[in-house]
Motif scaffolding. Structure first.
Motif, PDB file in Angstrom:
ATOM      1  N   GLN A   1     -24.212 -12.617 -36.729  1.00  0.00           N
ATOM      2  CA  GLN A   1     -24.180 -13.631 -37.783  1.00  0.00           C
ATOM      3  C   GLN A   1     -24.541 -13.057 -39.158  1.00  0.00           C
ATOM      4  O   GLN A   1     -24.273 -13.680 -40.180  1.00  0.00           O
ATOM      5  N   VAL A   2     -25.146 -11.889 -39.174  1.00  0.00           N
ATOM      6  CA  VAL A   2     -25.574 -11.255 -40.425  1.00  0.00           C
ATOM      7  C   VAL A   2     -24.344 -10.652 -41.108  1.00  0.00           C
ATOM      8  O   VAL A   2     -23.488 -10.065 -40.451  1.00  0.00           O
ATOM      9  N   PRO A   3     -24.231 -10.792 -42.439  1.00  0.00           N
ATOM     10  CA  PRO A   3     -23.101 -10.181 -43.148  1.00  0.00           C
ATOM     11  C   PRO A   3     -22.969  -8.692 -42.824  1.00  0.00           C
ATOM     12  O   PRO A   3     -23.969  -7.990 -42.660  1.00  0.00           O
ATOM     13  N   GLU A   4     -21.739  -8.219 -42.744  1.00  0.00           N
ATOM     14  CA  GLU A   4     -21.438  -6.844 -42.326  1.00  0.00           C
ATOM     15  C   GLU A   4     -22.246  -5.790 -43.089  1.00  0.00           C
ATOM     16  O   GLU A   4     -22.860  -4.922 -42.486  1.00  0.00           O
ATOM     17  N   PHE A   5     -22.252  -5.865 -44.416  1.00  0.00           N
ATOM     18  CA  PHE A   5     -22.976  -4.869 -45.215  1.00  0.00           C
ATOM     19  C   PHE A   5     -24.460  -4.880 -44.868  1.00  0.00           C
ATOM     20  O   PHE A   5     -25.068  -3.825 -44.669  1.00  0.00           O
ATOM     21  N   SER A   6     -25.050  -6.050 -44.779  1.00  0.00           N
ATOM     22  CA  SER A   6     -26.480  -6.162 -44.451  1.00  0.00           C
ATOM     23  C   SER A   6     -26.752  -5.677 -43.038  1.00  0.00           C
ATOM     24  O   SER A   6     -27.756  -5.030 -42.781  1.00  0.00           O
ATOM     25  N   ARG A   7     -25.856  -5.966 -42.126  1.00  0.00           N
ATOM     26  CA  ARG A   7     -26.025  -5.537 -40.732  1.00  0.00           C
ATOM     27  C   ARG A   7     -26.039  -4.016 -40.647  1.00  0.00           C
ATOM     28  O   ARG A   7     -26.791  -3.434 -39.875  1.00  0.00           O
TER      29      ARG A   7
ATOM     30  N   THR B   1     -32.421  -2.464 -39.960  1.00  0.00           N
ATOM     31  CA  THR B   1     -32.894  -1.827 -38.727  1.00  0.00           C
ATOM     32  C   THR B   1     -33.661  -2.830 -37.873  1.00  0.00           C
ATOM     33  O   THR B   1     -33.996  -2.550 -36.736  1.00  0.00           O
ATOM     34  N   LEU B   2     -33.954  -4.002 -38.457  1.00  0.00           N
ATOM     35  CA  LEU B   2     -34.756  -5.007 -37.777  1.00  0.00           C
ATOM     36  C   LEU B   2     -34.216  -6.383 -38.138  1.00  0.00           C
ATOM     37  O   LEU B   2     -33.935  -6.654 -39.306  1.00  0.00           O
ATOM     38  N   LEU B   3     -34.062  -7.240 -37.149  1.00  0.00           N
ATOM     39  CA  LEU B   3     -33.625  -8.610 -37.386  1.00  0.00           C
ATOM     40  C   LEU B   3     -34.540  -9.538 -36.602  1.00  0.00           C
ATOM     41  O   LEU B   3     -34.725  -9.370 -35.394  1.00  0.00           O
ATOM     42  N   ARG B   4     -35.118 -10.484 -37.313  1.00  0.00           N
ATOM     43  CA  ARG B   4     -35.997 -11.469 -36.684  1.00  0.00           C
ATOM     44  C   ARG B   4     -35.458 -12.861 -36.945  1.00  0.00           C
ATOM     45  O   ARG B   4     -34.729 -13.096 -37.905  1.00  0.00           O
ATOM     46  N   TYR B   5     -35.892 -13.780 -36.087  1.00  0.00           N
ATOM     47  CA  TYR B   5     -35.359 -15.138 -36.073  1.00  0.00           C
ATOM     48  C   TYR B   5     -36.504 -16.135 -36.017  1.00  0.00           C
ATOM     49  O   TYR B   5     -37.484 -15.919 -35.296  1.00  0.00           O
ATOM     50  N   CYS B   6     -36.381 -17.223 -36.779  1.00  0.00           N
ATOM     51  CA  CYS B   6     -37.377 -18.292 -36.706  1.00  0.00           C
ATOM     52  C   CYS B   6     -36.896 -19.336 -35.705  1.00  0.00           C
ATOM     53  O   CYS B   6     -35.867 -19.983 -35.927  1.00  0.00           O
ATOM     54  N   PRO B   7     -37.638 -19.528 -34.614  1.00  0.00           N
ATOM     55  CA  PRO B   7     -37.215 -20.495 -33.614  1.00  0.00           C
ATOM     56  C   PRO B   7     -37.334 -21.952 -34.079  1.00  0.00           C
ATOM     57  O   PRO B   7     -36.719 -22.836 -33.498  1.00  0.00           O
ATOM     58  N   LYS B   8     -38.091 -22.181 -35.143  1.00  0.00           N
ATOM     59  CA  LYS B   8     -38.260 -23.553 -35.630  1.00  0.00           C
ATOM     60  C   LYS B   8     -37.162 -23.950 -36.616  1.00  0.00           C
ATOM     61  O   LYS B   8     -36.489 -24.955 -36.432  1.00  0.00           O
TER      62      LYS B   8
ATOM     63  N   PHE C   1     -33.981 -13.235 -40.553  1.00  0.00           N
ATOM     64  CA  PHE C   1     -34.609 -12.361 -41.547  1.00  0.00           C
ATOM     65  C   PHE C   1     -34.365 -10.920 -41.131  1.00  0.00           C
ATOM     66  O   PHE C   1     -34.592 -10.556 -39.984  1.00  0.00           O
ATOM     67  N   TRP C   2     -33.898 -10.089 -42.078  1.00  0.00           N
ATOM     68  CA  TRP C   2     -33.691  -8.676 -41.786  1.00  0.00           C
ATOM     69  C   TRP C   2     -34.326  -7.828 -42.873  1.00  0.00           C
ATOM     70  O   TRP C   2     -34.667  -8.312 -43.939  1.00  0.00           O
ATOM     71  N   ASP C   3     -34.487  -6.555 -42.579  1.00  0.00           N
ATOM     72  CA  ASP C   3     -35.189  -5.640 -43.487  1.00  0.00           C
ATOM     73  C   ASP C   3     -34.224  -5.008 -44.490  1.00  0.00           C
ATOM     74  O   ASP C   3     -33.969  -3.820 -44.462  1.00  0.00           O
ATOM     75  N   GLY C   4     -33.767  -5.828 -45.397  1.00  0.00           N
ATOM     76  CA  GLY C   4     -32.885  -5.358 -46.461  1.00  0.00           C
ATOM     77  C   GLY C   4     -33.680  -4.766 -47.607  1.00  0.00           C
ATOM     78  O   GLY C   4     -34.875  -4.482 -47.494  1.00  0.00           O
TER      79      GLY C   4
END
Length: 115
Positions: free
Chosen positions: A67-73, A77-84, A89-92
């Motif tokens: 789901q993250v834009p190609e360039f950002s992906r 190196t890290l992708l986190r998700y808020c379950p609420k 969130f990624w380490d851009g």
């Protein structure tokens, strides 16, 4: 503990021990004031909570990575998700800049005396 610039919160006597009234205005001033007044470890689990609701973030699934834009992906190196609130969130570049700022705050805090 509540950090605030609102003096009215201190009117409640039961909150004296849990409210810190800040005198600062700018972010860097607040970092310096907090470093002086509290033993803060500025690098303790940074970027581990949702910016919207403060829920602890969890590791994202492979489907969420897509789901993250190609360039950002490609950069992340890290992708986190808020379950609420379901935000990713990624380490851009913003996270890398903020991490550098936190390292600088930690170095500055190490030189301060805590009452």
């Amino acid at each position: 503990m509540l950090l605030t610039r609102d003096r009215k919160l201190l009117e409640n006597k039961s909150s004296e021990d849990s409210v810190v009234l800040l005198q600062c205005n700018a972010v860097d001033e607040c970092i310096d004031e907090l470093s002086t007044r509290l033993p803060i470890d500025w690098l303790h689990r940074p970027f581990s909570r949702c910016l919207n609701c403060n829920t602890p973030l969890i590791e994202a699934t492979p489907a969420q990575w897509r789901q993250v834009p190609e360039f950002s992906r490609q950069q992340a190196t890290l992708l986190r998700y808020c379950p609420k609130c379901r935000q990713l969130f990624w380490d851009g570049s913003h996270v890398k800049r903020m991490y550098s700022r936190l390292k600088k705050a930690k170095a500055s805090a190490e030189g301060h005396h805590h009452p």
